[in-house]
Design an enzyme around this catalytic site. Structure first.
Site, mmCIF file in Angstrom:
data_model
loop_
_atom_site.group_PDB
_atom_site.id
_atom_site.type_symbol
_atom_site.label_atom_id
_atom_site.label_comp_id
_atom_site.label_asym_id
_atom_site.label_seq_id
_atom_site.Cartn_x
_atom_site.Cartn_y
_atom_site.Cartn_z
ATOM 1 N N ARG A 21 -56.162 27.629 -71.305
ATOM 2 C CA ARG A 21 -55.616 27.933 -69.845
ATOM 3 C C ARG A 21 -54.336 28.097 -70.079
ATOM 4 O O ARG A 21 -53.497 28.623 -68.994
ATOM 5 C CB ARG A 21 -56.118 27.043 -69.020
ATOM 6 N N GLU A 33 -64.101 32.019 -74.920
ATOM 7 C CA GLU A 33 -65.386 32.515 -74.130
ATOM 8 C C GLU A 33 -66.562 32.506 -74.942
ATOM 9 O O GLU A 33 -67.600 31.944 -74.551
ATOM 10 C CB GLU A 33 -65.021 33.782 -73.316
ATOM 11 N N TYR A 116 -71.264 38.000 -68.211
ATOM 12 C CA TYR A 116 -70.513 36.808 -68.058
ATOM 13 C C TYR A 116 -69.090 37.148 -68.540
ATOM 14 O O TYR A 116 -68.070 36.719 -68.058
ATOM 15 C CB TYR A 116 -71.181 35.480 -68.342
ATOM 16 N N ASP A 134 -72.179 31.788 -64.807
ATOM 17 C CA ASP A 134 -72.885 30.843 -65.882
ATOM 18 C C ASP A 134 -73.786 29.582 -65.219
ATOM 19 O O ASP A 134 -73.965 29.677 -63.874
ATOM 20 C CB ASP A 134 -71.590 30.405 -66.465
ATOM 21 N N CYS A 188 -69.824 19.026 -59.237
ATOM 22 C CA CYS A 188 -71.339 19.394 -58.686
ATOM 23 C C CYS A 188 -71.973 19.413 -60.069
ATOM 24 O O CYS A 188 -72.732 20.318 -60.291
ATOM 25 C CB CYS A 188 -71.574 20.796 -58.187
ATOM 26 N N CYS A 195 -71.595 14.019 -54.398
ATOM 27 C CA CYS A 195 -71.802 14.563 -53.341
ATOM 28 C C CYS A 195 -70.958 13.641 -52.145
ATOM 29 O O CYS A 195 -70.314 14.285 -51.184
ATOM 30 C CB CYS A 195 -73.379 14.458 -52.631
ATOM 31 N N CYS A 198 -67.501 15.025 -52.021
ATOM 32 C CA CYS A 198 -67.635 16.532 -52.212
ATOM 33 C C CYS A 198 -66.945 17.414 -51.024
ATOM 34 O O CYS A 198 -67.192 16.958 -49.861
ATOM 35 C CB CYS A 198 -69.032 17.140 -52.318
#
Length: 348
Positions: A21, A33, A116, A134, A188, A195, A198
């Site tokens: 990154r 990737e 992808y 993905d 997630c 949750c 979230c």
DNA sequence: AAGGCGGGGTA
DNA sequence: TACCCAGCCTT
């Protein structure tokens, strides 16, 4: 605030500090990737660092031998990725003049690059608005929109791609794509998603309908096949042994292993000695002893390998040119690598 | 459309 | 044990 905006906001505060990154160099992004296909970040990261160091540009990668590339890939699995990576590096040099292709349509021409990966590279490096889909994206979308379509059906693949494409923020496609993937990976999650904390819980339809645990839905499960492997490990007097390269189709293509006799069931020493393969490799005075009393069960995602390693002593063996002290130069499956380690430990 | 392709982490 | 991981290729 809409879906992508919320995720990007979350991403800016929660993104991991990952080496790929720090760059928008498409060669490095491409490397990351390919390595991360079907592979967790924690498992792939050391391989990424190794490849960047060993092959600083696409030219070094293109000029390497396939065995060298496979050796560095050893242990990561799905070895066709390494062979395709090497092939694609040569495509970049020969078909694109050494300049990494700069659009989705060109990138997807590279071997080993599908929808992808082409979407990821073109969005991150060239700001093209192609949505990635993905495993993380399937999960986040299936839950948030409570979609029961099987993600591994052709209908599901189209449906999720179209939805992801609608949702992407076209002004920052790379960030938008990485945001939804990172959110799927860290928040997630497949099991025990967070949750309670979230940022999308107010409007998540699966949470509302209590279907989080059922989603995403996948059709059928593959059946695991059993195979029986007998490896003939020559323990030569000159510190020599035999390795062969796996060719053709099937697992571990391009990797090396000891001479293999595959059978329909577990077999004993007498059966092995009487096989054509054994007689071709060894003399009549060769002796055979079993290294592991209990067969080793090596589990792949689609088959279980019941494996016995047989140590062969043979003074008259002809074709044996591999030296034990050079054996680490060869790319081998983890199953073989583990054996070599325990065998050399035992004989030290 | 379906099947093949690794190795390891997590619950 | 079962599921899944920054999927793609071949048939």
């Amino acid at each position: 605030m809409d879906f992508s905006k919320v995720l990007i906001q979350w991403y800016l505060q929660n993104d991991r500090d990952l080496p790929w990154r720090k760059t928008k160099n498409p060669y490095f992004v491409w490397l990351s990737e390919i390595i991360l296909q079907q592979t967790r970040v924690a498992q792939g990261t050391p391989y990424y660092l190794t490849f960047v160091k060993e092959f600083p540009t696409v030219f070094e990668l293109a000029e390497a031998s396939e065995t060298h590339v496979l050796k560095l890939w050893q242990g990561l699995g799905y070895y066709s990725r390494a062979r395709n990576l090497h092939f694609a590096a040569k495509q970049v040099v020969n078909d694109f003049g050494g300049v990494f292709p700069n659009s989705y349509d060109k990138i997807i021409q590279l071997k080993g690059v599908g929808d992808y990966t082409a979407s990821a590279i073109s969005s991150i490096c060239f700001k093209e608005p192609h949505a990635v889909v993905d495993g993380n994206v399937y999960r986040v979308l299936a839950r948030y929109f409570n979609m029961g379509t099987a993600i591994n059906s052709s209908k599901g693949i189209k449906e999720f791609k179209a939805l992801a494409q609608e949702l992407i923020d076209p002004t920052q496609p790379g960030t938008s794509n990485q945001a939804i993937m990172e959110f799927g990976a860290l928040h997630c999650k497949p099991q025990n998603p967070l949750c309670d904390t979230c940022p999308l819980s107010e409007s998540c339809l699966a949470l509302k309908h209590k279907t989080i645990k059922e989603l995403p839905f996948k059709e059928k499960k593959l059946k695991i096949k059993k195979r029986y492997f007998n490896y003939l490990v020559l323990n030569g007097e000159q510190g020599n042994t035999i390795l062969t390269e796996r060719k053709g189709k099937g697992i571990w293509q391009g990797l090396f292993e000891f001479p293999l006799i595959e059978s329909d069931d577990l077999i004993d020493a007498k059966t092995i000695v009487n096989t054509k393969e054994f007689k071709q490799l060894f003399s009549k005075r060769a002796s055979l002893s079993l290294f592991n009393e209990k067969e080793i069960i090596h589990k792949l995602s689609h088959q279980h390998l019941y494996t016995k390693f047989w140590i062969v002593e043979d003074e008259e063996v002809v074709k044996s040119d591999i030296l034990w002290n050079k054996i680490e130069q060869y790319p081998v499956p983890i199953l073989i690598s583990n054996f070599i380690r325990s065998f050399s430990t035992k004989t030290d």
